[in-house]
Design a protein around this motif. Structure first.
Motif, mmCIF file in Angstrom:
data_model
loop_
_atom_site.group_PDB
_atom_site.id
_atom_site.type_symbol
_atom_site.label_atom_id
_atom_site.label_comp_id
_atom_site.label_asym_id
_atom_site.label_seq_id
_atom_site.Cartn_x
_atom_site.Cartn_y
_atom_site.Cartn_z
ATOM 1 N N TYR A 43 0.846 -1.188 0.000
ATOM 2 C CA TYR A 43 0.000 0.000 0.000
ATOM 3 C C TYR A 43 0.887 1.246 0.000
ATOM 4 C CZ TYR A 43 -3.547 -3.361 1.454
ATOM 5 O OH TYR A 43 -4.396 -4.442 1.519
ATOM 6 N N THR A 44 0.487 2.220 -0.803
ATOM 7 C CA THR A 44 1.153 3.523 -0.817
ATOM 8 C C THR A 44 0.090 4.613 -0.877
ATOM 9 O OG1 THR A 44 1.320 3.506 -3.237
ATOM 10 C CG2 THR A 44 3.206 2.639 -1.995
ATOM 11 N N GLY A 45 0.462 5.826 -0.453
ATOM 12 C CA GLY A 45 -0.463 6.953 -0.547
ATOM 13 C C GLY A 45 -1.784 6.711 0.157
ATOM 14 N N ASP A 46 -2.864 7.164 -0.460
ATOM 15 C CA ASP A 46 -4.188 7.039 0.146
ATOM 16 C C ASP A 46 -4.729 5.618 0.126
ATOM 17 O OD1 ASP A 46 -4.310 9.698 0.780
ATOM 18 O OD2 ASP A 46 -5.381 10.286 -1.039
ATOM 19 N N ARG A 47 -4.057 4.719 -0.535
ATOM 20 C CA ARG A 47 -4.510 3.319 -0.552
ATOM 21 C C ARG A 47 -4.469 2.696 0.845
ATOM 22 N NH1 ARG A 47 -2.337 -1.068 -3.286
ATOM 23 N NH2 ARG A 47 -4.348 -2.005 -2.773
ATOM 24 N N ILE A 48 -3.742 3.321 1.747
ATOM 25 C CA ILE A 48 -3.683 2.779 3.107
ATOM 26 C C ILE A 48 -5.063 2.736 3.747
ATOM 27 C CG2 ILE A 48 -3.240 4.993 4.277
ATOM 28 C CD1 ILE A 48 -1.294 3.440 6.108
ATOM 29 N N PHE A 49 -5.961 3.631 3.322
ATOM 30 C CA PHE A 49 -7.309 3.653 3.887
ATOM 31 C C PHE A 49 -8.124 2.431 3.474
ATOM 32 C CE2 PHE A 49 -6.100 8.204 3.682
ATOM 33 C CZ PHE A 49 -6.150 8.475 5.035
ATOM 34 N N GLU A 50 -7.703 1.750 2.421
ATOM 35 C CA GLU A 50 -8.352 0.506 2.029
ATOM 36 C C GLU A 50 -8.019 -0.610 3.012
ATOM 37 O OE1 GLU A 50 -7.171 -0.449 -1.926
ATOM 38 O OE2 GLU A 50 -7.491 1.582 -2.689
ATOM 39 N N TYR A 51 -6.915 -0.450 3.701
ATOM 40 C CA TYR A 51 -6.425 -1.506 4.598
ATOM 41 C C TYR A 51 -6.720 -1.204 6.061
ATOM 42 C CZ TYR A 51 -3.074 -4.715 6.795
ATOM 43 O OH TYR A 51 -2.493 -5.681 7.570
ATOM 44 N N ILE A 52 -6.394 -0.010 6.499
ATOM 45 C CA ILE A 52 -6.645 0.389 7.894
ATOM 46 C C ILE A 52 -7.331 1.759 7.887
ATOM 47 C CG2 ILE A 52 -4.987 -0.953 9.232
ATOM 48 C CD1 ILE A 52 -2.917 1.149 8.777
ATOM 49 N N ASP A 53 -8.609 1.738 7.662
ATOM 50 C CA ASP A 53 -9.351 2.983 7.469
ATOM 51 C C ASP A 53 -9.247 3.914 8.669
ATOM 52 O OD1 ASP A 53 -11.001 4.837 6.300
ATOM 53 O OD2 ASP A 53 -12.836 3.904 7.020
ATOM 54 N N GLY A 54 -9.480 3.385 9.874
ATOM 55 C CA GLY A 54 -9.522 4.242 11.044
ATOM 56 C C GLY A 54 -8.193 4.889 11.388
ATOM 57 N N ALA A 55 -7.095 4.139 11.271
ATOM 58 C CA ALA A 55 -5.777 4.632 11.676
ATOM 59 C C ALA A 55 -4.937 5.115 10.508
ATOM 60 C CB ALA A 55 -5.018 3.539 12.437
ATOM 61 N N GLY A 56 -5.480 5.061 9.305
ATOM 62 C CA GLY A 56 -4.696 5.455 8.143
ATOM 63 C C GLY A 56 -4.197 6.881 8.219
ATOM 64 N N GLU A 57 -4.996 7.768 8.814
ATOM 65 C CA GLU A 57 -4.619 9.177 8.899
ATOM 66 C C GLU A 57 -3.371 9.368 9.756
ATOM 67 O OE1 GLU A 57 -4.534 12.878 7.760
ATOM 68 O OE2 GLU A 57 -6.073 11.483 7.073
ATOM 69 N N VAL A 58 -3.182 8.501 10.738
ATOM 70 C CA VAL A 58 -1.988 8.609 11.586
ATOM 71 C C VAL A 58 -0.724 8.396 10.752
ATOM 72 C CG1 VAL A 58 -0.714 7.550 13.492
ATOM 73 C CG2 VAL A 58 -3.184 7.915 13.686
ATOM 74 N N TYR A 59 -0.723 7.346 9.951
ATOM 75 C CA TYR A 59 0.464 7.055 9.148
ATOM 76 C C TYR A 59 0.677 8.111 8.066
ATOM 77 C CZ TYR A 59 0.101 2.676 11.613
ATOM 78 O OH TYR A 59 0.024 1.740 12.612
ATOM 79 N N ARG A 60 -0.400 8.649 7.533
ATOM 80 C CA ARG A 60 -0.274 9.741 6.572
ATOM 81 C C ARG A 60 0.324 10.978 7.247
ATOM 82 N NH1 ARG A 60 -0.058 9.872 1.513
ATOM 83 N NH2 ARG A 60 -1.701 11.336 0.999
ATOM 84 N N ALA A 61 -0.057 11.208 8.507
ATOM 85 C CA ALA A 61 0.472 12.371 9.231
ATOM 86 C C ALA A 61 1.968 12.244 9.483
ATOM 87 C CB ALA A 61 -0.272 12.540 10.560
ATOM 88 N N TYR A 62 2.479 11.009 9.451
ATOM 89 C CA TYR A 62 3.910 10.788 9.616
ATOM 90 C C TYR A 62 4.612 10.527 8.278
ATOM 91 C CZ TYR A 62 3.660 10.607 14.711
ATOM 92 O OH TYR A 62 3.501 10.927 16.047
ATOM 93 N N ASN A 63 3.895 10.796 7.179
ATOM 94 C CA ASN A 63 4.498 10.767 5.842
ATOM 95 C C ASN A 63 5.033 9.387 5.443
ATOM 96 O OD1 ASN A 63 4.371 13.817 5.735
ATOM 97 N ND2 ASN A 63 5.836 13.549 7.411
ATOM 98 N N TYR A 64 4.262 8.334 5.755
ATOM 99 C CA TYR A 64 4.735 7.000 5.409
ATOM 100 C C TYR A 64 4.942 6.890 3.895
ATOM 101 C CZ TYR A 64 0.802 4.719 3.027
ATOM 102 O OH TYR A 64 -0.132 4.331 2.086
ATOM 103 N N ARG A 65 5.915 6.092 3.493
ATOM 104 C CA ARG A 65 6.200 5.887 2.074
ATOM 105 C C ARG A 65 5.428 4.686 1.527
ATOM 106 N NH1 ARG A 65 11.359 8.229 0.908
ATOM 107 N NH2 ARG A 65 11.351 10.281 1.896
ATOM 108 N N SER A 66 5.494 3.575 2.257
ATOM 109 C CA SER A 66 4.819 2.367 1.798
ATOM 110 C C SER A 66 4.601 1.417 2.962
ATOM 111 C CB SER A 66 5.623 1.671 0.680
ATOM 112 O OG SER A 66 6.918 1.332 1.139
ATOM 113 N N LEU A 67 3.660 0.507 2.776
ATOM 114 C CA LEU A 67 3.321 -0.498 3.787
ATOM 115 C C LEU A 67 3.216 -1.846 3.103
ATOM 116 C CD1 LEU A 67 2.024 -1.882 6.292
ATOM 117 C CD2 LEU A 67 -0.143 -0.825 5.609
ATOM 118 N N LEU A 68 3.940 -2.811 3.623
ATOM 119 C CA LEU A 68 3.816 -4.195 3.170
ATOM 120 C C LEU A 68 3.102 -4.980 4.254
ATOM 121 C CD1 LEU A 68 4.793 -6.193 0.867
ATOM 122 C CD2 LEU A 68 6.501 -6.932 2.526
ATOM 123 N N ALA A 69 1.983 -5.615 3.907
ATOM 124 C CA ALA A 69 1.201 -6.392 4.868
ATOM 125 C C ALA A 69 1.294 -7.872 4.518
ATOM 126 C CB ALA A 69 -0.257 -5.937 4.849
#
Length: 306
Positions: A43-69
């Motif tokens: 997951y990259t960018g706003d796609r994180i909300f597809e995976y963790i909708d409630g907490a996605g904003e936290v990782y965006r606030a810390y400028n995450y680059r990518s997430l491998l699940a």
């Protein structure tokens, strides 16, 4: 046009496969009988909300680059989920780790906490969250083993943000929160619905407390791009929070809870919930005074962000 679009999509897919492989190399193929149950998800960018909708904003606030699940499965045991974040820089890996410090401290990576069915840690520019819906003795051992294996597979270490060095003695740095945006500040200490401190991607901030569980005094330190930005934020705070734009000094917000602010050398220092006017002033003097003897290195990405 169609050929160009197809080529762009193909290039994007290829880049995603490379990034997925780069992160997957840190995750073991097996741990205590748990093996990958399906293909990894990237997951990259706003796609994180597809995976963790409630907490996605936290990782965006810390400028995450990518997430491998990755989901690990073992017959007769709960699944274990490994979320591996590339935060881009070590400071933000540390920062997102400090967002959730509840649990027992462990010596894994550069800092780890564990609670029922969960383990999280940071190392270098990476933040890792491991969890299972149910904890069994086998799950607990697997979480610890998985955490240690992943941490050992990351070769480098990162530096904690230099801004932490400005907290005076008595403030609990182990429980300090590091962040950029006011949505994270309000989560840990609510200041105002509006962004009265003008926190954004160009600022870096830390919040720490002194005292015990009965009474705590908080110190917020924010580094701005310039002296003018810090002074503008101080004036906004005094007008909007202290409700004064004429008197510099501590203000009793509630009975027995004093607040004060001062700006120095592109930094803003704010005390919340001090027991007395004198305590608030003393904390500000000690914290701001540390600037004279320290060279604080700014977050490497802050000057680039909007």
């Amino acid at each position: 046009m169609g050929i160009l679009l197809f080529a762009a999509l193909a290039a994007g897919a290829a880049a995603a496969q490379v990034e997925s492989a780069d992160l997957a190399k840190f995750l073991p193929a097996e741990i205590d009988g748990w093996r990958p149950a399906a293909a990894d998800e990237l997951y990259t960018g706003d796609r994180i909300f597809e995976y963790i909708d409630g907490a996605g904003e936290v990782y965006r606030a810390y400028n995450y680059r990518s997430l491998l699940a990755r989901r690990y499965a073992r017959p007769g045991q709960p699944d274990i989920i490994a979320d591996f974040f590339d935060m881009g820089v070590a400071a933000d890996a540390f920062g997102v780790f400090t967002h959730g410090l509840e649990g027992a401290r462990l010596d894994i990576g550069q800092g780890a906490v564990a609670s029922e069915g969960q383990l999280s840690f940071w190392k270098d520019r990476y933040y890792i969250s491991l969890y299972a819906e149910t904890q069994t003795p086998e799950v607990r051992r697997a979480l610890l083993g998985l955490g240690r294996v992943i941490a050992e597979s990351i070769p480098g270490e990162g530096h904690r943000p230099g801004i932490l060095a400005l907290f005076p003695q008595g403030f609990d740095i182990r429980q300090a929160r590091y962040f950029h945006r006011h949505v994270i500040l309000n989560y840990h200490y609510f200041v105002a619905s509006d962004n009265i401190l003008f926190l954004d991607g160009r600022t870096e901030a830390a919040l720490a407390a002194s005292g015990d569980g009965v009474r705590k005094t908080y110190l917020l330190i924010v580094r701005y791009p310039s002296d003018e930005d810090a002074e503008r934020a101080r004036q906004s705070f005094e007008k909007s929070y202290l409700h004064t734009d004429a008197v510099r000094g501590a203000v009793e917000i509630k009975r027995g809870k004093w607040s004060a602010a001062v700006s120095r050398r592109a930094h803003l220092f704010i005390v919340f919930d001090a027991a007395t006017r004198e305590e608030a002033r003393d904390i500000l003097e000690k914290a701001a005074g540390k600037l004279a003897g320290l060279m604080i290195i700014a977050h490497p990405e802050c000057v680039k962000r909007p």
